[in-house]
Design a protein around this motif. Structure first.
Motif, mmCIF file in Angstrom:
data_model
loop_
_atom_site.group_PDB
_atom_site.id
_atom_site.type_symbol
_atom_site.label_atom_id
_atom_site.label_comp_id
_atom_site.label_asym_id
_atom_site.label_seq_id
_atom_site.Cartn_x
_atom_site.Cartn_y
_atom_site.Cartn_z
ATOM 1 N N LEU A 88 25.100 46.911 5.588
ATOM 2 C CA LEU A 88 26.095 46.454 6.569
ATOM 3 C C LEU A 88 25.941 44.962 6.845
ATOM 4 O O LEU A 88 26.929 44.224 6.965
ATOM 5 C CB LEU A 88 25.948 47.252 7.856
ATOM 6 C CG LEU A 88 26.373 48.722 7.819
ATOM 7 C CD1 LEU A 88 26.031 49.404 9.131
ATOM 8 C CD2 LEU A 88 27.862 48.832 7.529
ATOM 9 N N THR A 89 24.683 44.514 6.944
ATOM 10 C CA THR A 89 24.423 43.101 7.211
ATOM 11 C C THR A 89 24.909 42.232 6.067
ATOM 12 O O THR A 89 25.561 41.192 6.280
ATOM 13 C CB THR A 89 22.921 42.880 7.428
ATOM 14 O OG1 THR A 89 22.488 43.647 8.561
ATOM 15 C CG2 THR A 89 22.611 41.415 7.666
ATOM 16 N N ALA A 90 24.605 42.633 4.841
ATOM 17 C CA ALA A 90 25.018 41.849 3.676
ATOM 18 C C ALA A 90 26.535 41.777 3.573
ATOM 19 O O ALA A 90 27.102 40.713 3.284
ATOM 20 C CB ALA A 90 24.421 42.451 2.402
ATOM 21 N N VAL A 91 27.194 42.901 3.823
ATOM 22 C CA VAL A 91 28.662 42.912 3.760
ATOM 23 C C VAL A 91 29.247 41.986 4.826
ATOM 24 O O VAL A 91 30.182 41.222 4.564
ATOM 25 C CB VAL A 91 29.193 44.349 3.937
ATOM 26 C CG1 VAL A 91 30.694 44.346 4.169
ATOM 27 C CG2 VAL A 91 28.855 45.179 2.704
ATOM 28 N N ALA A 92 28.674 42.039 6.035
ATOM 29 C CA ALA A 92 29.184 41.203 7.119
ATOM 30 C C ALA A 92 29.008 39.721 6.811
ATOM 31 O O ALA A 92 29.939 38.916 6.982
ATOM 32 C CB ALA A 92 28.477 41.560 8.428
ATOM 33 N N LEU A 93 27.811 39.339 6.353
ATOM 34 C CA LEU A 93 27.544 37.926 6.100
ATOM 35 C C LEU A 93 28.293 37.419 4.866
ATOM 36 O O LEU A 93 28.881 36.341 4.892
ATOM 37 C CB LEU A 93 26.047 37.698 5.935
ATOM 38 C CG LEU A 93 25.212 37.861 7.221
ATOM 39 C CD1 LEU A 93 23.722 37.748 6.914
ATOM 40 C CD2 LEU A 93 25.618 36.809 8.258
ATOM 41 N N LEU A 94 28.285 38.207 3.800
ATOM 42 C CA LEU A 94 29.003 37.777 2.602
ATOM 43 C C LEU A 94 30.506 37.740 2.855
ATOM 44 O O LEU A 94 31.216 36.900 2.291
ATOM 45 C CB LEU A 94 28.687 38.717 1.437
ATOM 46 C CG LEU A 94 27.262 38.637 0.892
ATOM 47 C CD1 LEU A 94 27.042 39.700 -0.174
ATOM 48 C CD2 LEU A 94 26.987 37.252 0.311
ATOM 49 N N GLY A 95 30.980 38.636 3.730
ATOM 50 C CA GLY A 95 32.403 38.632 4.046
ATOM 51 C C GLY A 95 32.847 37.366 4.744
ATOM 52 O O GLY A 95 34.001 36.942 4.622
ATOM 53 N N THR A 96 31.938 36.730 5.491
ATOM 54 C CA THR A 96 32.285 35.483 6.179
ATOM 55 C C THR A 96 32.059 34.258 5.301
ATOM 56 O O THR A 96 32.714 33.231 5.494
ATOM 57 C CB THR A 96 31.452 35.316 7.465
ATOM 58 O OG1 THR A 96 30.064 35.203 7.129
ATOM 59 C CG2 THR A 96 31.650 36.503 8.395
ATOM 60 N N VAL A 97 31.155 34.362 4.333
ATOM 61 C CA VAL A 97 30.746 33.194 3.552
ATOM 62 C C VAL A 97 31.414 33.129 2.178
ATOM 63 O O VAL A 97 31.896 32.069 1.757
ATOM 64 C CB VAL A 97 29.215 33.194 3.394
ATOM 65 C CG1 VAL A 97 28.775 32.156 2.372
ATOM 66 C CG2 VAL A 97 28.543 32.930 4.737
ATOM 67 N N ALA A 98 31.450 34.253 1.472
ATOM 68 C CA ALA A 98 31.909 34.252 0.084
ATOM 69 C C ALA A 98 33.327 33.719 -0.104
ATOM 70 O O ALA A 98 33.593 33.026 -1.105
ATOM 71 C CB ALA A 98 31.791 35.661 -0.501
ATOM 72 N N PRO A 99 34.281 33.986 0.801
ATOM 73 C CA PRO A 99 35.640 33.466 0.582
ATOM 74 C C PRO A 99 35.716 31.950 0.458
ATOM 75 O O PRO A 99 36.677 31.421 -0.119
ATOM 76 C CB PRO A 99 36.404 33.957 1.826
ATOM 77 C CG PRO A 99 35.684 35.198 2.239
ATOM 78 C CD PRO A 99 34.238 34.896 1.967
ATOM 79 N N ARG A 100 34.720 31.247 0.964
ATOM 80 C CA ARG A 100 34.741 29.782 0.869
ATOM 81 C C ARG A 100 34.576 29.299 -0.560
ATOM 82 O O ARG A 100 34.872 28.154 -0.874
ATOM 83 C CB ARG A 100 33.629 29.185 1.728
ATOM 84 C CG ARG A 100 33.760 29.526 3.193
ATOM 85 C CD ARG A 100 32.567 29.062 3.999
ATOM 86 N NE ARG A 100 32.370 29.901 5.162
ATOM 87 C CZ ARG A 100 31.351 29.838 5.977
ATOM 88 N NH1 ARG A 100 30.410 28.938 5.765
ATOM 89 N NH2 ARG A 100 31.248 30.652 7.009
#
Length: 319
Positions: A88-100
């Motif tokens: 859940l943590t990885a999905v949350a953080l990657l969801g905010t960062v990866a789109p950049r």
């Protein structure tokens, strides 16, 4: 005495830890690894950038990468509950960062191209020759500068900037508070706005008359830096005071040293008024613009930005 038909056996006893003790150690290790990143993700998602969290959250992209490693550790040790939280943590953080790192669809724009460069001159100590060469090489149309000093102004003009970009609104000051805006094209409605908190950085602005296109209001942005806990309030106030986009009015661009990343809620709120981060829009949103600094082992963070009206198409960004 041992007879020929007898056998002697030497037994070595090892004080091996019970299996359940090893299992417990692995479980504790997983929880100790996943809990900080989970709390980090919660702070980022809830916009809890207060106090020391302001500086910390600038490094969220690195924590997002670490969260994947922690998930792999929990899965390798088959600790399913820590693994679930780590996922859940990885999905949350990657969801905010990866789109950049992914380019966005740009609005349809048939108008002229504007090449804009922004640079923090480090209290005038930046390499003026390199800056003028960048303007010349990239055929820059508009230049915004921060930490702009009288000496920097004189040196830049000696190197030919006054010929390349003859129209300007300048506010050179000794130290770090100065600001400037240079343009290839005529400018109107010029002025200087001063942030009233923290260091009192100034922000030069002007409306640029773009040939063949609508006028664009450009401002050299420079909110205070949250370099200490007692400066966090000034940092937030300066960011909040930045001019919002005018989606139903004229085009605006804010370009400069925002001392904030896309993981800081005040900058996201400013974007929410109708701006687009140019680097984010072109898949360059994870490119660092500051750090390492003064020999400190600080990984690069993205605190310099060009925010453009959402009606402006961004073709490319370079750092």
């Amino acid at each position: 005495m041992v007879s020929p038909d007898q056998t002697t056996i030497t037994v070595v006893i090892i004080d091996a830890p019970p299996a359940h003790r090893t299992a417990r150690l692995g479980t504790v290790l997983c929880w100790l690894a996943v809990t900080p990143t989970a709390l980090w993700a919660a702070a980022r998602l809830l916009g809890l950038d207060r106090g020391p969290l302001v500086q910390a959250l600038a490094f969220t992209p690195y924590v997002a990468g670490v969260s994947v490693l922690i998930l792999a550790l929990a899965l390798a040790l088959r600790r399913w509950w820590p693994a679930a939280l780590a996922a859940l943590t990885a999905v949350a953080l990657l969801g905010t960062v990866a789109p950049r790192a992914l380019a966005n669809t740009q609005p349809t724009a048939a108008g002229p191209t504007v090449r804009l460069l922004t640079a923090n001159l480090l209290a005038g100590a930046g390499d003026a020759r390199t800056l003028v060469e960048l303007v010349r090489r990239h055929q820059v149309d508009v230049l915004t500068v921060q930490e702009f000093t009288p000496d920097a102004q004189a040196t830049l003009d000696q190197l030919g900037l006054d010929t390349l970009l003859p129209h300007r609104q300048l506010n050179p000051e000794i130290g770090t508070a100065g600001s400037g805006l240079y343009s290839r094209w005529p400018i109107t409605d010029v002025g200087v706005r001063r942030n009233l908190e923290g260091w009192g950085f100034s922000q030069a602005y002007a409306t640029v008359s773009v040939p063949g296109g609508p006028p664009v209001r450009v401002e050299s942005a420079h909110p205070s830096a949250p370099y200490a806990l007692d400066q966090v309030g000034a940092w937030r106030a300066d960011l909040t005071a930045q001019p919002p986009a005018t989606p139903d009015g004229g085009l605006r661009i804010l370009a400069g040293d925002f001392n904030a990343t896309l993981d800081h809620s005040p900058l996201r709120a400013l974007l929410g008024t109708g701006y687009v981060d140019a680097a984010d829009a072109t898949g360059q949103g994870l490119t660092g613009t500051w750090g390492p600094y003064d020999g400190d082992l600080i990984p690069p963070v993205t605190i310099d930005h060009i925010l453009v009206d959402h009606r402006i198409a961004v073709r490319s960004v370079q750092v």
